[in-house]
Design an enzyme around this catalytic site. Structure first.
Site, PDB file in Angstrom:
ATOM      1  N   GLY A   1       0.962  -1.284  -0.031  1.00 18.55           N
ATOM      2  CA  GLY A   1      -0.120   0.156   0.155  1.00 18.55           C
ATOM      3  C   GLY A   1       0.826   1.326  -0.001  1.00 18.55           C
ATOM      4  O   GLY A   1       2.016   1.298  -0.222  1.00 18.55           O
ATOM      5  N   SER A   2       0.271   2.439   0.394  1.00 19.08           N
ATOM      6  CA  SER A   2       0.845   3.534   0.425  1.00 19.08           C
ATOM      7  C   SER A   2       2.099   3.899   1.084  1.00 19.08           C
ATOM      8  O   SER A   2       2.089   3.184   2.083  1.00 19.08           O
ATOM      9  CB  SER A   2      -0.164   4.704   0.573  1.00 19.08           C
ATOM     10  OG  SER A   2       0.389   5.927   0.862  1.00 19.08           O
TER      11      SER A   2
END
Length: 129
Positions: A52-53
């Site tokens: 993810g981020s």
């Protein structure tokens, strides 16, 4: 350096720290994660990785700042989010967040344990590391 045995939390899947970890109490909040509802606070977290981020670094470092971060993290392979969080913990808050990249055999053994001391994970580190 912490020498007492600490509980191990072995995560079954990688975690998305942004939206998957509550920094206010260290609880895993990702609805699809097998360890949802468990806390990383004060534990040795055995972690297959993150996804993810890259903003997830801010979540982990915020948990550390609040006193709800892990005592140490063990990963299967280098993980940029974990490495950056470890560096920021030291630089911003003067807090040690030890990180170990374990080989496959060591990682497998650690996943089976219930507790371990940070001193055992990092035998070459001294009190000032």
């Amino acid at each position: 350096m912490i020498s007492d045995a600490l509980p191990i939390l072995a995560l079954e899947k990688p975690i998305n720290l942004w939206g998957g970890l509550d920094p206010r109490d260290g609880t895993i909040t990702d609805g699809g994660h097998p360890q949802r509802g468990q806390s990383i606070a004060g534990k040795v977290v055995i972690l297959p990785g993150t996804h993810g981020s890259s903003s997830g670094v801010s979540i982990l470092i915020d948990a550390v700042r609040r006193g709800f971060g892990p005592a140490a993290i063990v990963v299967r392979r280098p993980d940029p989010q974990i490495a950056i969080a470890s560096l920021l913990a030291r630089e911003l808050y003067g807090t040690t967040l030890p990180v170990k990249v374990a080989n496959a055999d060591e990682y497998s053994q650690l996943e089976k344990q219930r507790s371990i001391s940070v001193a055992h994970l990092f035998p070459s580190r001294d009190q000032n590391s």
